[in-house]
Design an enzyme around this catalytic site. Structure first.
Site, PDB file in Angstrom:
ATOM      1  N   ASP A 150       0.815  -1.211   0.000  1.00 41.64           N
ATOM      2  CA  ASP A 150       0.000   0.000   0.000  1.00 41.64           C
ATOM      3  C   ASP A 150       0.852   1.266   0.000  1.00 41.64           C
ATOM      4  O   ASP A 150       0.595   2.194  -0.771  1.00 41.64           O
ATOM      5  CB  ASP A 150      -0.927   0.005   1.215  1.00 41.64           C
ATOM      6  CG  ASP A 150      -1.715   1.298   1.325  1.00 41.64           C
ATOM      7  OD1 ASP A 150      -2.733   1.430   0.633  1.00 41.64           O
ATOM      8  OD2 ASP A 150      -1.296   2.187   2.098  1.00 41.64           O
ATOM      9  N   CYS A 178      -4.884   2.673  -0.707  1.00 37.38           N
ATOM     10  CA  CYS A 178      -4.782   2.011  -2.018  1.00 37.38           C
ATOM     11  C   CYS A 178      -5.229   0.553  -1.919  1.00 37.38           C
ATOM     12  O   CYS A 178      -5.887   0.041  -2.831  1.00 37.38           O
ATOM     13  CB  CYS A 178      -3.355   2.114  -2.554  1.00 37.38           C
ATOM     14  SG  CYS A 178      -2.894   3.800  -3.025  1.00 37.38           S
ATOM     15  N   ASP A 179      -4.869  -0.120  -0.836  1.00 38.77           N
ATOM     16  CA  ASP A 179      -5.379  -1.470  -0.599  1.00 38.77           C
ATOM     17  C   ASP A 179      -6.906  -1.476  -0.580  1.00 38.77           C
ATOM     18  O   ASP A 179      -7.554  -2.285  -1.254  1.00 38.77           O
ATOM     19  CB  ASP A 179      -4.871  -1.996   0.749  1.00 38.77           C
ATOM     20  CG  ASP A 179      -3.591  -2.788   0.643  1.00 38.77           C
ATOM     21  OD1 ASP A 179      -3.342  -3.397  -0.411  1.00 38.77           O
ATOM     22  OD2 ASP A 179      -2.830  -2.812   1.624  1.00 38.77           O
ATOM     23  N   LEU A 180      -7.472  -0.582   0.223  1.00 37.93           N
ATOM     24  CA  LEU A 180      -8.913  -0.591   0.425  1.00 37.93           C
ATOM     25  C   LEU A 180      -9.665  -0.158  -0.828  1.00 37.93           C
ATOM     26  O   LEU A 180     -10.720  -0.707  -1.154  1.00 37.93           O
ATOM     27  CB  LEU A 180      -9.274   0.317   1.603  1.00 37.93           C
ATOM     28  CG  LEU A 180      -8.671  -0.087   2.949  1.00 37.93           C
ATOM     29  CD1 LEU A 180      -8.999   0.947   4.022  1.00 37.93           C
ATOM     30  CD2 LEU A 180      -9.153  -1.470   3.377  1.00 37.93           C
ATOM     31  N   SER A 182      -8.581  -0.448  -3.991  1.00 38.59           N
ATOM     32  CA  SER A 182      -8.505  -1.529  -4.974  1.00 38.59           C
ATOM     33  C   SER A 182      -9.495  -2.633  -4.628  1.00 38.59           C
ATOM     34  O   SER A 182     -10.117  -3.220  -5.514  1.00 38.59           O
ATOM     35  CB  SER A 182      -7.082  -2.083  -5.075  1.00 38.59           C
ATOM     36  OG  SER A 182      -6.688  -2.717  -3.883  1.00 38.59           O
TER      37      SER A 182
END
Length: 401
Positions: A150, A178-180, A182
């Site tokens: 991330d 960015c993790d969440l 995506s």
């Protein structure tokens, strides 16, 4: 308040009831995506390595030895263990995939191919499969094979270049954004692909990257750069293109204000007793207020520093101007408004007992989000393997891995 109004598990099956999802996910992007699907009623079978499972299981805090973060992000799911490096483990996965609707994985590109469980492999046995891959940089391109977490995606996507205070060291967004993000794109793409499959009868492959997910947030920055080459910079809490729209000092802390429309600007000045600003030539139009933002904020703070945060919020709420205090998470998790909407809820776990959960923001009136068990213990649902038609000897091998 009835169960559907509160977002409880009552009210019938979820909108994705009947959809079966296989998850090969670790940490955040894959598991958070499938959590959305599970909340909406899909059956999610999480496939984990027998030696430790999802790495989140080793992340504390722990309740009776069970990871609290794992139990939150993997609620409403089932867990089985498979060694995908073994032939029998690969075959077990493929048999599950034959009757599944969706596969979600967030391994580094190439891993699924090496294990023989990539989209091409699964499609041969189930042409209707919808297969989603989340990765740091995407499945192709110069960066594809690099590790990508991330913070790297936040860095390269530009998010860290506009986050924090001016002239301060780099700062990332406080959550793994960015993790969440995506994960949410994966969930949206999957539900869209499921809808499309109803028309075409065909599955498809979905490629979502943390990098592109981060870049997709740059709406204001893209507009500025594509039009006149303007490069965004950190503004603290201030808006890129509007003022006043930021946190300002109060007598006991900070309060956020959003007087960014003509009507709210008038109400703001009148509500705070700053009517003289309405006649100041520096602040007549929105662009003027942005151009002279530093001077404007200084004048606003001369007033707000004489008032507590609660007083500012009360006055501006009465005037109909958007505003809010800055809450820490002890305040968020005990917030009266969230409690009134039954947002937080308790799930059950056979080892950990009661596990407090964050609610789903998706409030469907007739088919509400599911509120089922906390994330399962490793291999808690290995009995699923008994249904795959393996011989006794093969089952022994599968379960002894």
């Amino acid at each position: 308040m009835d169960e559907t109004e509160s977002g409880s598990s009552g009210g019938g099956e979820g909108p994705l009831s009947g959809v079966t999802v296989l998850e090969l996910g670790v940490f955040m992007a894959g598991p958070f995506a499938t959590m959305q699907l599970a909340d909406l009623g899909a059956r999610v079978i999480k496939i984990e390595n027998p030696t430790g499972g999802d790495q989140t299981r080793s992340t504390g805090p722990f309740i009776n030895g069970e990871s609290a973060p794992y139990m939150l992000i993997n609620r409403n799911k089932e867990s089985i263990t498979l060694d995908l490096k073994s032939e029998v483990g690969q075959e077990a996965f493929m048999r599950l995939a034959e009757t599944a609707d969706v596969v979600v994985e967030n391994m580094r590109p190439g891993v699924m191919q090496r294990l023989g469980v990539a989209y091409e492999n699964v499609r041969e046995r189930n042409p209707g499969i919808i297969y989603a891959s989340a990765s740091g940089w995407g499945q192709d391109g110069p960066l594809a094979k690099l590790a990508g977490l991330d913070i790297m995606a936040q860095a390269r996507s530009g998010l860290m270049s506009i986050t924090g205070q001016p002239d301060s060291p780099p700062a990332k967004v406080g959550v793994p954004i960015c993790d969440l993000t995506s994960a949410m794109y994966v969930a949206l793409a999957l539900t869209s692909a499921l809808y499309e499959r109803n028309r075409s009868g065909e599955g498809q492959y979905i490629d979502v990257s943390l990098f592109e997910s981060g870049v997709s947030y740059a709406v204001w920055e893209a507009a500025g750069y594509f039009v006149d080459g303007k490069v965004g910079r950190p503004n603290g809490s201030a808006h890129q293109n509007q003022a006043p729209y930021q946190a300002v000092h109060s007598a006991d802390g900070y309060v956020t204000i959003g007087a960014n429309t003509p009507r709210n600007w008038v109400r703001f000045c009148q509500g705070l007793g700053l009517a003289e600003l309405l006649d100041d030539e520096r602040f007549q139009e929105s662009y003027d207020r942005l151009t002279h933002r530093d001077a404007l904020i200084d004048l606003i703070e001369e007033k707000t520093k004489t008032m507590t945060t609660d007083e500012v919020v009360e006055v501006l709420n009465e005037a109909g101007v958007p505003c809010a205090p800055i809450s820490d998470y002890s305040q968020v998790f005990t917030d009266e408004h969230l409690a009134s909407r039954d947002f937080f809820w308790d799930s059950e776990h056979p080892v950990a007992g009661t596990v407090r959960q964050i609610g789903s923001p998706m409030r469907l009136s007739r088919t509400p989000a599911r509120r089922g068990p906390a994330g399962p213990s490793l291999g808690a649902d290995n009995s699923i393997l008994d249904e795959l038609g393996f011989s006794e000897a093969e089952l022994v091998e599968l379960k002894s891995q």
